[in-house]
Design an enzyme around this catalytic site. Structure first.
Site, PDB file in Angstrom:
ATOM      1  N   LYS A   1      39.357  42.397  44.335  1.00  0.00           N
ATOM      2  CA  LYS A   1      38.535  41.468  44.192  1.00  0.00           C
ATOM      3  C   LYS A   1      38.030  40.563  43.126  1.00  0.00           C
ATOM      4  O   LYS A   1      37.012  39.856  43.658  1.00  0.00           O
ATOM      5  CB  LYS A   1      37.427  43.261  44.047  1.00  0.00           C
TER       6      LYS A   1
ATOM      7  N   GLN B   1      35.086  51.152  38.828  1.00  0.00           N
ATOM      8  CA  GLN B   1      36.666  51.507  40.179  1.00  0.00           C
ATOM      9  C   GLN B   1      36.741  53.081  40.232  1.00  0.00           C
ATOM     10  O   GLN B   1      37.036  53.152  38.909  1.00  0.00           O
ATOM     11  CB  GLN B   1      38.372  51.121  40.352  1.00  0.00           C
TER      12      GLN B   1
ATOM     13  N   ASP C   1      27.860  48.040  44.325  1.00  0.00           N
ATOM     14  CA  ASP C   1      28.155  49.153  44.301  1.00  0.00           C
ATOM     15  C   ASP C   1      27.525  50.662  44.696  1.00  0.00           C
ATOM     16  O   ASP C   1      27.214  51.306  46.255  1.00  0.00           O
ATOM     17  CB  ASP C   1      29.837  50.340  43.636  1.00  0.00           C
TER      18      ASP C   1
END
Length: 294
Positions: A54, A98, A121
């Site tokens: 990412k 994460q 997200d």
């Protein structure tokens, strides 16, 4: 019939080019690039790879990447303190923690602590609520990528019958809402659905996100249907570890009209949709015109 393979990498590359092309305008108007902060707690090898990829992609497209790698022993309060710092940092437009977190940490308060304007997200309850209400907001990356692939393949989705197999907050539930917004007739199915094969055989669109290796067989698919396979499982086949999806690809290819492979289908779109959301969040935070990316 041999299904068309939907090339997720090619679609992701195209989206990436449009994102990269829009960033110079943002820099000219703000004096800085869009910024993405990714937080990793612990040393899980798979998560480390995801975070690294990412960061590389953000930098490749011209964004600023802020990677925060925290030790396994990080406390809940220490993690929440970092989120508060990132919320207050004007150079950060998107925050991604994460998952999964180590077992001693509670992910829900962490997600809720993220500023919804920086929730790239799409997991904050506010983001989910705006999606259900049909209001503008940041949408979870994987289902957004699935929708982009479906639109590119089929054009107008209105009136089509769709089944989503899996009901997670990461994919299944937001995917159903996105398809409803496209005027599909949507069925939610899962491991306890009665006559799951029968449900799937009725669908023009199948989004498989149950997390069970090759559970959906080719003879479950309606001839000509479009299949989006979100699943990723490692199995041993012929003595070798192999990455497979939730759909039995070989048999489905003989029935479906189009299908995403695993790997190379949804995965590349998920990372690129994170970049899409970061640019979108950056423009909204600065009240700038949003670029048309898809």
């Amino acid at each position: 019939m041999t299904a068309q393979t939907i090339d997720g990498k090619a679609h992701a590359d195209g989206l990436g080019a449009r994102i990269s092309g829009a960033i110079p305008s943002f820099r000219e108007q703000t004096g800085r690039p869009p910024g993405l902060a990714v937080v990793l707690v612990g040393t899980d090898p798979a998560s480390e790879v995801y975070v690294s990829s990412k960061g590389r992609m953000a930098r490749k497209l011209g964004m600023a990447s802020f990677e925060h790698i925290l030790p396994e022993a990080t406390t809940q309060q220490q993690l929440l303190d970092l989120i508060a710092q990132l919320n207050a940092d004007d150079s950060v437009d998107g925050i991604l923690v994460q998952l999964p977190l180590p077992a001693h940490l509670d992910s829900l308060p962490v997600i809720e602590a993220i500023d919804p304007a920086k929730d790239v997200d799409g997991l904050h309850p506010s983001s989910a609520g705006r999606l259900v209400s049909g209001l503008p907001g940041l949408v979870s990356c994987t289902p957004l990528g699935c929708l982009m692939l479906l639109r590119s393949q089929l054009g107008n989705l209105s009136g089509l019958d769709a089944v989503v197999v899996g009901r997670s907050i990461l994919v299944g539930k937001p995917m159903a809402q996105l398809l409803l917004a496209e005027n599909c007739t949507v069925s939610m199915a899962h491991s306890r659905t009665r006559d799951l094969p029968g449900k799937i055989r009725q669908a023009d669109i199948v989004v498989a996100a149950a997390g069970q290796a090759e559970m959906i067989k080719g003879d479950w698919i309606k001839p000509g249907a479009t299949v989006i396979d979100v699943g990723t499982s490692r199995i041993v086949r012929d003595g070798r570890k192999t990455l497979v999806g939730d759909v039995e690809f070989a048999s489905a290819c003989g029935v479906a009209g189009a299908i995403t492979p695993v790997p190379g289908g949804v995965g590349p779109m998920t990372i690129m949709c994170l970049m899409h959301n970061t640019l979108l969040a950056a423009c909204r935070r600065k009240a700038l015109a949003e670029p048309r990316l898809w």
